[in-house]
Scaffold this active site. Structure first.
Site, PDB file in Angstrom:
ATOM      1  N   SER A  43     -18.553  35.842 -15.373  1.00 38.52           N
ATOM      2  CA  SER A  43     -19.038  35.599 -14.005  1.00 38.52           C
ATOM      3  C   SER A  43     -20.229  36.458 -13.598  1.00 38.52           C
ATOM      4  O   SER A  43     -20.363  36.819 -12.434  1.00 38.52           O
ATOM      5  CB  SER A  43     -17.922  35.799 -12.959  1.00 38.52           C
ATOM      6  OG  SER A  43     -16.827  35.025 -13.270  1.00 38.52           O
TER       7      SER A  43
ATOM      8  N   GLY B  19     -25.496  31.237 -16.073  1.00 36.16           N
ATOM      9  CA  GLY B  19     -26.079  29.918 -15.818  1.00 36.16           C
ATOM     10  C   GLY B  19     -27.296  30.016 -14.917  1.00 36.16           C
ATOM     11  O   GLY B  19     -28.353  29.448 -15.210  1.00 36.16           O
TER      12      GLY B  19
ATOM     13  N   GLU C 129     -27.375  28.322 -23.722  1.00 36.99           N
ATOM     14  CA  GLU C 129     -26.452  29.282 -23.111  1.00 36.99           C
ATOM     15  C   GLU C 129     -25.076  29.153 -23.765  1.00 36.99           C
ATOM     16  O   GLU C 129     -24.534  28.053 -23.862  1.00 36.99           O
ATOM     17  CB  GLU C 129     -26.349  28.980 -21.595  1.00 36.99           C
ATOM     18  CG  GLU C 129     -25.423  29.929 -20.877  1.00 36.99           C
ATOM     19  CD  GLU C 129     -25.130  29.488 -19.429  1.00 36.99           C
ATOM     20  OE1 GLU C 129     -25.863  28.655 -18.874  1.00 36.99           O
ATOM     21  OE2 GLU C 129     -24.136  29.988 -18.884  1.00 36.99           O
TER      22      GLU C 129
ATOM     23  N   GLU D 114     -12.917  32.502 -29.085  1.00 35.84           N
ATOM     24  CA  GLU D 114     -13.418  31.133 -28.987  1.00 35.84           C
ATOM     25  C   GLU D 114     -14.919  31.013 -29.218  1.00 35.84           C
ATOM     26  O   GLU D 114     -15.414  29.995 -29.661  1.00 35.84           O
ATOM     27  CB  GLU D 114     -13.124  30.552 -27.583  1.00 35.84           C
ATOM     28  CG  GLU D 114     -11.694  30.241 -27.297  1.00 35.84           C
ATOM     29  CD  GLU D 114     -10.944  31.437 -26.725  1.00 35.84           C
ATOM     30  OE1 GLU D 114     -11.476  32.573 -26.790  1.00 35.84           O
ATOM     31  OE2 GLU D 114      -9.825  31.232 -26.226  1.00 35.84           O
TER      32      GLU D 114
ATOM     33  N   GLN E 117     -23.785  49.328 -23.878  1.00 33.59           N
ATOM     34  CA  GLN E 117     -23.935  49.778 -25.269  1.00 33.59           C
ATOM     35  C   GLN E 117     -22.867  49.135 -26.153  1.00 33.59           C
ATOM     36  O   GLN E 117     -23.148  48.659 -27.260  1.00 33.59           O
ATOM     37  CB  GLN E 117     -23.800  51.295 -25.350  1.00 33.59           C
ATOM     38  CG  GLN E 117     -24.890  52.061 -24.612  1.00 33.59           C
ATOM     39  CD  GLN E 117     -24.644  53.564 -24.685  1.00 33.59           C
ATOM     40  OE1 GLN E 117     -24.174  54.083 -25.683  1.00 33.59           O
ATOM     41  NE2 GLN E 117     -24.941  54.260 -23.606  1.00 33.59           N
TER      42      GLN E 117
ATOM     43  N   CYS F 299     -17.801  10.230  -1.255  1.00 30.72           N
ATOM     44  CA  CYS F 299     -16.835   9.684  -2.215  1.00 30.72           C
ATOM     45  C   CYS F 299     -15.452   9.550  -1.563  1.00 30.72           C
ATOM     46  O   CYS F 299     -15.269   8.667  -0.749  1.00 30.72           O
ATOM     47  CB  CYS F 299     -16.831  10.510  -3.484  1.00 30.72           C
ATOM     48  SG  CYS F 299     -16.337   9.514  -4.888  1.00 30.72           S
TER      49      CYS F 299
ATOM     50  N   MET G 251     -15.878   9.169   1.987  1.00 34.79           N
ATOM     51  CA  MET G 251     -16.269   7.831   2.434  1.00 34.79           C
ATOM     52  C   MET G 251     -15.039   6.929   2.481  1.00 34.79           C
ATOM     53  O   MET G 251     -14.833   6.165   3.441  1.00 34.79           O
ATOM     54  CB  MET G 251     -17.327   7.266   1.473  1.00 34.79           C
ATOM     55  CG  MET G 251     -17.754   5.851   1.750  1.00 34.79           C
ATOM     56  SD  MET G 251     -16.760   4.660   0.803  1.00 34.79           S
ATOM     57  CE  MET G 251     -17.846   3.262   0.782  1.00 34.79           C
TER      58      MET G 251
ATOM     59  N   ARG H  74     -12.873   6.156  -9.116  1.00 33.14           N
ATOM     60  CA  ARG H  74     -12.117   5.071  -9.714  1.00 33.14           C
ATOM     61  C   ARG H  74     -11.926   3.927  -8.702  1.00 33.14           C
ATOM     62  O   ARG H  74     -11.947   2.777  -9.050  1.00 33.14           O
ATOM     63  CB  ARG H  74     -10.756   5.655 -10.106  1.00 33.14           C
ATOM     64  CG  ARG H  74     -10.013   4.929 -11.139  1.00 33.14           C
ATOM     65  CD  ARG H  74      -8.873   5.812 -11.667  1.00 33.14           C
ATOM     66  NE  ARG H  74      -9.324   6.726 -12.678  1.00 33.14           N
ATOM     67  CZ  ARG H  74      -9.133   8.054 -12.641  1.00 33.14           C
ATOM     68  NH1 ARG H  74      -8.492   8.609 -11.640  1.00 33.14           N
ATOM     69  NH2 ARG H  74      -9.587   8.819 -13.618  1.00 33.14           N
TER      70      ARG H  74
ATOM     71  N   HIS I 273     -22.245  10.479  -5.124  1.00 36.12           N
ATOM     72  CA  HIS I 273     -22.360  11.923  -4.877  1.00 36.12           C
ATOM     73  C   HIS I 273     -23.836  12.323  -4.779  1.00 36.12           C
ATOM     74  O   HIS I 273     -24.442  12.693  -5.793  1.00 36.12           O
ATOM     75  CB  HIS I 273     -21.719  12.706  -6.027  1.00 36.12           C
ATOM     76  CG  HIS I 273     -20.234  12.650  -6.044  1.00 36.12           C
ATOM     77  ND1 HIS I 273     -19.455  13.561  -5.370  1.00 36.12           N
ATOM     78  CD2 HIS I 273     -19.385  11.799  -6.647  1.00 36.12           C
ATOM     79  CE1 HIS I 273     -18.174  13.265  -5.568  1.00 36.12           C
ATOM     80  NE2 HIS I 273     -18.105  12.209  -6.338  1.00 36.12           N
TER      81      HIS I 273
ATOM     82  N   GLU J 177     -25.117  14.943  -3.683  1.00 32.37           N
ATOM     83  CA  GLU J 177     -25.348  16.385  -3.891  1.00 32.37           C
ATOM     84  C   GLU J 177     -25.851  16.714  -5.285  1.00 32.37           C
ATOM     85  O   GLU J 177     -26.509  17.733  -5.482  1.00 32.37           O
ATOM     86  CB  GLU J 177     -24.081  17.190  -3.569  1.00 32.37           C
ATOM     87  CG  GLU J 177     -22.903  17.042  -4.534  1.00 32.37           C
ATOM     88  CD  GLU J 177     -21.970  15.886  -4.195  1.00 32.37           C
ATOM     89  OE1 GLU J 177     -22.418  14.908  -3.568  1.00 32.37           O
ATOM     90  OE2 GLU J 177     -20.783  15.955  -4.592  1.00 32.37           O
TER      91      GLU J 177
HETATM   92  N1  GLN Z   1     -10.097   9.686  -5.758  1.00 36.60           N
HETATM   93  C1  GLN Z   1     -11.134   8.786  -5.369  1.00 36.60           C
HETATM   94  C2  GLN Z   1     -11.441   7.771  -6.475  1.00 36.60           C
HETATM   95  O1  GLN Z   1     -11.088   7.989  -7.606  1.00 36.60           O
HETATM   96  C3  GLN Z   1     -12.385   9.538  -4.985  1.00 36.60           C
HETATM   97  C4  GLN Z   1     -13.013  10.275  -6.125  1.00 36.60           C
HETATM   98  C5  GLN Z   1     -14.053  11.284  -5.681  1.00 36.60           C
HETATM   99  O2  GLN Z   1     -14.105  11.674  -4.522  1.00 36.60           O
HETATM  100  N2  GLN Z   1     -14.863  11.769  -6.591  1.00 36.60           N
HETATM  101  O3  GLN Z   1     -12.036   6.758  -6.231  1.00 36.60           O
END
Ligand code: GLN
Length: 536
Positions: A20, A24, A145, A154, A197, A385, A388, A465, A510, A512
């Site tokens: 941590s 990245g 990285e 690992e 070191q 997502c 929504m 999904r 998404h 973002e």
């Molecule tokens: N669980 C919801 C789906 O699978 C929303 C998934 C999410 O928010 N990434 O559709």
């Protein structure tokens, strides 16, 4: 791909002392500085765990799953790489131990090893090196990285592979950067170099002499201490770069530049480059340091104790703040707490509310109460997502009169399955049913979405999904829901909005994942703009 056809040079970033430390971000910032010098840069992240990808991992353990355009579920560091640079990552930019072994075992089953005994060295290490060369393509620089910390069992195959890489490629094409911690020990009132070191010794035991040390510290380090580190760790003192804690992670590129990181990389790799154009970072740091106001945004979700679970989301909100010249104060609120105590006490003071993505039942009713509160109290609301899907459920229940409407993810027997699984997805194994990666979306003219994007056609990344159920589309539209974005090929609803509201918009995708500080995402810019108006 053989090494002769590749012209790139390779920078390997390893970590020591503790995890941590921000490998990245450090890798991303180094890449961004090299881009400022006009170089073409790409990244590769190796994660030393057995899962084939992080898609099935719990965000509490692993943090966010970052999704690429090509639909790969990857480590969140790829988000840093994209945010700091112009790079767009793909499946070629992230490999786990599981994926490497999977590839080798698949080749073995196909008989590609011609009866040989398949071993860690050379077969696993060769596969690791093949992935590095594959990422190189037409790039000038590949930054590789290695996840974890030196000393982890690992990580050994990866470290062995990058050791061999210098042997294969020569020392003018490979560079090792080691990130360490320089702690301050209070009782001794002293900065301690010993862990560094030891960590460098550990690297040398496996045959790697770091060229550059990136030392994380919370205070200034004197030239004398730098010289001591250099002497004991066998690096030049100008190659001991101090990475002090900063208030904002977007200050890191300029800080590393001031301490000479890009200069020493360029020198050691013998790169011919132009003078750096740092204006993009200077502008961002100016905006960060001189905000003209402040807004408070509540993120109402379930992974609230681990901010990394919403990494890209938090960054995108901050980018929206940069675009509006305001500081964004983020409050992570537990949806279950809203379910038990009601939204008023937790949300009445915020300027905007965001309900993010997620999976599973927990907190759903709290999210629905949150959205109802935002709708009825005219608070700027952004759903992403699952956010929504909850907005559609809330609207169906409380505006369209569809009592107990739900998603079949949470109630298979609901009378009003306004969110459902598409028939062609039903019955498949969980791993195979996600809609992943970039899909085109067409926007409705004059909608909030259209005004934000200033374009009628966009592409955004997905990871879900369940879908909006078109059987209820007409009824929901009649009662006032605006469908402002569609995936035309399959007629799938991608964006919903409300008209008589200052800012109420929710996306199935998404957004973002595509926001950068240098190019804040239009929806986040627009949402924070609405929060600024709310705060006034
Ligand atoms: N669980 C919801 C789906 O699978 C929303 C998934 C999410 O928010 N990434 O559709």
């Amino acid at each position: 791909m053989d090494s002769d056809s590749v012209k790139a040079k390779f920078i390997f970033v390893t970590g020591g002392v503790v995890s941590s430390l921000g490998k990245g971000v450090a890798s991303a910032a180094a890449g961004s500085l090299l881009e400022c010098h006009g170089l073409k840069v790409t990244f590769l992240k190796f994660d030393p765990y057995i899962n084939v990808d992080p898609g099935t991992m719990n965000p509490f353990q692993h943090g966010e799953v970052f999704v690429t355009d090509d639909g790969t579920e990857t480590d969140l560091d790829l988000g840093h790489y994209e945010r700091y640079t112009t790079v767009t990552t793909s499946r070629k930019n992230n490999y786990t131990t599981g994926k490497i072994y999977y590839n080798v075992i698949t080749k073995e089953r196909r008989g590609e090893y011609l009866g040989g005994t398949v071993q860690m060295v050379p077969h696993i290490t060769d596969e690791i090196k093949r992935c590095i060369l594959e990422a190189a393509n037409s790039m000038d620089i590949v930054i590789v990285e290695i996840g974890g910390t030196v000393g982890d069992i690992e990580g050994l195959p990866f470290l062995e592979a990058i050791r061999q890489f210098k042997y294969d490629m020569g020392s003018d094409r490979t560079l090792y950067i080691h990130l360490t911690l320089i702690p301050f020990v209070k009782t001794a009132d002293e900065i301690k170099t010993k862990p560094t070191q030891h960590s460098v010794n550990k690297m040398r035991e496996i045959g790697i002499q770091p060229d550059i040390l990136l030392c994380r510290t919370d205070r200034p380090i004197s030239e004398e201490v730098k010289k001591k580190i250099a002497l004991f760790c066998n690096v030049e003192s100008e190659a001991v770069i101090i990475a002090r804690d900063v208030e904002n992670i977007y200050e890191i590129p300029l800080m590393l530049h001031d301490d000479g990181l890009d200069r020493i990389i360029i020198k050691k790799l013998n790169l011919s480059v132009q003078e750096p154009d740092l204006s993009r970072w200077i502008d961002i740091v100016n905006r960060i340091r001189n905000p003209k106001g402040k807004v408070t945004i509540a993120i109402v979700g379930k992974y609230i104790n681990l901010r990394d679970s919403y990494k890209s989301l938090c960054e995108a909100l901050i980018h929206g703040g940069l675009a509006n010249n305001v500081d964004v104060n983020l409050q992570l609120v537990d949806a279950e707490e809203i379910d038990s105590n009601g939204p008023e006490s937790l949300l009445s003071d915020v300027d905007g509310i965001l309900v993010p993505g997620g999976f599973g039942n927990r907190g759903i009713e709290g999210k629905i109460k949150t959205i109802r509160y935002a709708r009825e109290n005219r608070k700027p609301f952004f759903g992403i997502c699952l956010g929504m899907q909850c907005a559609v459920i809330e609207f169906a229940r409380h505006v369209a009169g569809m009592k107990d409407a739900n998603s079949t993810e949470f109630d298979e027997k609901t009378l009003y399955p306004v969110i459902h699984i598409m028939p062609d997805q039903e019955g498949k194994e969980k791993g195979g049913t996600m809609r992943l990666g970039a899909y085109p979306c067409v926007l409705m003219p004059n909608s909030t979405a259209y005004q934000a994007y200033k374009s009628g056609k966009i592409s955004e990344r997905h990871r879900h999904r369940y879908e909006f159920n078109n059987a209820y589309r007409d009824d929901l539209i009649k009662t006032g829901l605006v469908i402002s974005g569609l995936y035309p090929q399959k007629d799938l609803v991608e964006i919903v909005e409300l008209k008589e509201h200052p800012w109420f918009l929710a996306t199935q995708f998404h957004p973002e994942f595509k926001s950068r500080p240098t190019a804040p995402h239009p929806l986040f810019t627009s949402f924070i703009g609405a929060a600024v108006r709310q705060a006034e």
